[in-house]
Design an enzyme around this catalytic site. Structure first.
Site, PDB file in Angstrom:
ATOM      1  CB  SER A   8      -0.879   0.005   1.248  1.00 47.88           C
ATOM      2  OG  SER A   8      -1.380   1.309   1.465  1.00 47.88           O
ATOM      3  CG  HIS A  31      -3.902  -1.531  -1.449  1.00 49.73           C
ATOM      4  ND1 HIS A  31      -5.032  -2.273  -1.707  1.00 49.73           N
ATOM      5  CD2 HIS A  31      -4.237  -0.712  -0.417  1.00 49.73           C
ATOM      6  CE1 HIS A  31      -5.995  -1.938  -0.861  1.00 49.73           C
ATOM      7  NE2 HIS A  31      -5.543  -0.977  -0.063  1.00 49.73           N
ATOM      8  CG  ASP A  33      -5.110   2.563   0.915  1.00 44.99           C
ATOM      9  OD1 ASP A  33      -6.063   1.762   0.882  1.00 44.99           O
ATOM     10  OD2 ASP A  33      -3.964   2.258   1.298  1.00 44.99           O
ATOM     11  CG  MET A  35      -8.309   7.264   2.599  1.00 48.70           C
ATOM     12  SD  MET A  35      -7.483   7.291   4.198  1.00 48.70           S
ATOM     13  CE  MET A  35      -6.554   5.754   4.123  1.00 48.70           C
ATOM     14  CG  HIS A  64      -9.126   0.151  -0.100  1.00 45.99           C
ATOM     15  ND1 HIS A  64      -8.506  -0.003   1.127  1.00 45.99           N
ATOM     16  CD2 HIS A  64     -10.455   0.109   0.153  1.00 45.99           C
ATOM     17  CE1 HIS A  64      -9.427  -0.125   2.076  1.00 45.99           C
ATOM     18  NE2 HIS A  64     -10.612  -0.052   1.516  1.00 45.99           N
ATOM     19  CG  MET A  66     -11.113   3.261   2.552  1.00 47.31           C
ATOM     20  SD  MET A  66      -9.526   3.205   3.364  1.00 47.31           S
ATOM     21  CE  MET A  66      -8.458   3.323   1.937  1.00 47.31           C
ATOM     22  CG  MET A 135     -11.456  -2.874   5.414  1.00 43.95           C
ATOM     23  SD  MET A 135      -9.918  -2.481   4.553  1.00 43.95           S
ATOM     24  CE  MET A 135      -9.019  -1.531   5.786  1.00 43.95           C
ATOM     25  N   GLY A 140      -8.737   3.948   7.297  1.00 44.38           N
ATOM     26  CA  GLY A 140      -8.420   5.365   7.491  1.00 44.38           C
ATOM     27  C   GLY A 140      -6.940   5.650   7.662  1.00 44.38           C
ATOM     28  CG  PHE A 141      -5.423   6.868  10.207  1.00 44.09           C
ATOM     29  CD1 PHE A 141      -4.823   8.082   9.886  1.00 44.09           C
ATOM     30  CD2 PHE A 141      -6.745   6.864  10.641  1.00 44.09           C
ATOM     31  CE1 PHE A 141      -5.525   9.270  10.017  1.00 44.09           C
ATOM     32  CE2 PHE A 141      -7.457   8.052  10.771  1.00 44.09           C
ATOM     33  CZ  PHE A 141      -6.839   9.261  10.459  1.00 44.09           C
ATOM     34  N   GLY A 143      -0.434   1.609   9.660  1.00 41.59           N
ATOM     35  CA  GLY A 143       0.300   1.421  10.907  1.00 41.59           C
ATOM     36  C   GLY A 143      -0.525   0.969  12.105  1.00 41.59           C
ATOM     37  CG  ASP A 173      -5.960  -2.759   3.403  1.00 40.48           C
ATOM     38  OD1 ASP A 173      -4.859  -2.505   3.919  1.00 40.48           O
ATOM     39  OD2 ASP A 173      -6.634  -1.912   2.751  1.00 40.48           O
ATOM     40  N   GLY A 174      -4.556  -4.221   6.420  1.00 46.18           N
ATOM     41  CA  GLY A 174      -4.420  -3.572   7.718  1.00 46.18           C
ATOM     42  C   GLY A 174      -3.641  -4.417   8.709  1.00 46.18           C
ATOM     43  N   GLY A 175      -2.471  -3.918   9.103  1.00 48.69           N
ATOM     44  CA  GLY A 175      -1.670  -4.611  10.112  1.00 48.69           C
ATOM     45  C   GLY A 175      -1.064  -5.915   9.642  1.00 48.69           C
ATOM     46  N   GLY A 195       1.302  -2.194   4.040  1.00 50.97           N
ATOM     47  CA  GLY A 195       1.829  -0.837   3.887  1.00 50.97           C
ATOM     48  C   GLY A 195       3.117  -0.679   4.648  1.00 50.97           C
ATOM     49  CB  SER A 196       3.861   0.262   8.159  1.00 50.46           C
ATOM     50  OG  SER A 196       2.625  -0.232   8.556  1.00 50.46           O
TER      51      SER A 196
HETATM   52  C1  DX5 Z   1      -5.989   1.637   5.794  1.00 49.98           C
HETATM   53  C2  DX5 Z   1      -5.615   1.332   4.366  1.00 49.98           C
HETATM   54  C3  DX5 Z   1      -4.509   0.369   4.256  1.00 49.98           C
HETATM   55  C4  DX5 Z   1      -3.217   0.811   4.901  1.00 49.98           C
HETATM   56  C5  DX5 Z   1      -2.563  -0.412   5.444  1.00 49.98           C
HETATM   57  O1  DX5 Z   1      -7.238   2.215   5.831  1.00 49.98           O
HETATM   58  O2  DX5 Z   1      -6.717   0.796   3.668  1.00 49.98           O
HETATM   59  O3  DX5 Z   1      -4.291  -0.025   2.906  1.00 49.98           O
HETATM   60  O4  DX5 Z   1      -2.330   1.464   4.050  1.00 49.98           O
HETATM   61  O5  DX5 Z   1      -1.420  -0.042   6.124  1.00 49.98           O
HETATM   62  P1  DX5 Z   1      -0.659  -1.022   7.119  1.00 49.98           P
HETATM   63  O6  DX5 Z   1      -0.194  -2.192   6.327  1.00 49.98           O
HETATM   64  O7  DX5 Z   1       0.451  -0.168   7.640  1.00 49.98           O
HETATM   65  O8  DX5 Z   1      -1.638  -1.408   8.194  1.00 49.98           O
HETATM   66 ZN    ZN Z   2      -6.332  -0.134   1.720  1.00 52.42          ZN
END
Ligand code: DX5
Ligand code: ZN
Length: 222
Positions: A8, A31, A33, A35, A64, A66, A135, A140-141, A143, A173-175, A195-196
């Protein structure tokens, strides 16, 4: 055995997006995002940035969205020629019609559900989609920490897909990192957004390889 790793770019250095995309050239897709500070309390980027990303990378774009107004915007992103457009179930009253419009334009259609949204109401319509995004954090964020309590939804979706013999990708997606990816793979995910864990690594390509290995060895998807 095929699993997909989609980094991401939310976790990338936006001042050097071209170079950041180079770092993940071994990924399966990027990916992206979008928003709108309405569907989620954060704002990223829109069409002009996505158009430029399309120009500078050979990777497929896994969008994606949002955003609230998906009925208006999802087809616009599809028209750009992206690989896949995923919109949130919570943002439309008629997900099937929107999926058909996206497929008609030539994009893969994805349906996303937030951690608090049950999957059951959508199981009967999975055949209308190419991808289901469960999800694993509140959108939204980047990390945030992976929410294992979302895994029963993946198991239910995998079971429904198997029963109906659907070729649908199940995305998380997420963590997602080298530990949590195993949990998600065991629950039936085959497409992993990170992502991170990818952009935060010194060796992004090495991290993509590691994630792919971990996912493959725990995947029960043929
Ligand atoms: C969060 C995004 C994700 C985000 C994942 O709302 O949809 O795609 O970038 O980031 P990590 O992998 O750091 O949780
Ligand atoms: Zn995403």
């Amino acid at each position: 055995m095929s699993v997909r790793i989609n980094p991401s770019i939310l976790a990338a250095d936006f001042a050097s997006l071209g170079a950041e995309l180079e770092r993940i050239s071994s990924a399966d897709a990027v990916h992206v995002d979008v928003m709108d500070n309405h569907f989620v309390p954060n704002l990223t980027f829109g069409l002009p940035v996505v158009e430029r990303i399309l120009e500078v990378t050979r990777l497929p774009l896994d969008m994606h969205l949002m955003i609230t107004d998906v009925d208006r915007w999802a087809p616009v992103f599809a028209e750009l020629g992206v690989f896949s457009v995923t919109f949130h179930a919570e943002a439309t009253t008629d997900p099937v019609s929107l999926a058909r419009r996206l497929r008609g334009i030539g994009a893969r259609a994805g349906l996303a559900i937030k951690p608090g949204t049950p999957v059951e109401p959508y199981l009967d319509m999975l055949g209308e989609f190419d991808q289901l995004l469960v999800m694993t954090v509140e959108p939204g964020f980047g990390g945030q920490s992976f929410m294992p309590e979302t895994m029963p939804k993946l198991l239910a979706a995998r079971e429904a897909a198997k029963r109906a013999e659907l070729d649908i990708w199940l995305q998380v997606d997420g963590g997602i990192n080298e530990q949590t990816i195993e949990v998600a793979a065991r629950a039936g995910a085959d497409t992993f957004v990170a992502g991170s864990s990818v952009f935060g690594a010194n060796d992004a390509a090495g991290q993509i390889d590691l994630l792919r290995q971990r996912a493959s060895s725990h995947s029960h998807v043929a």
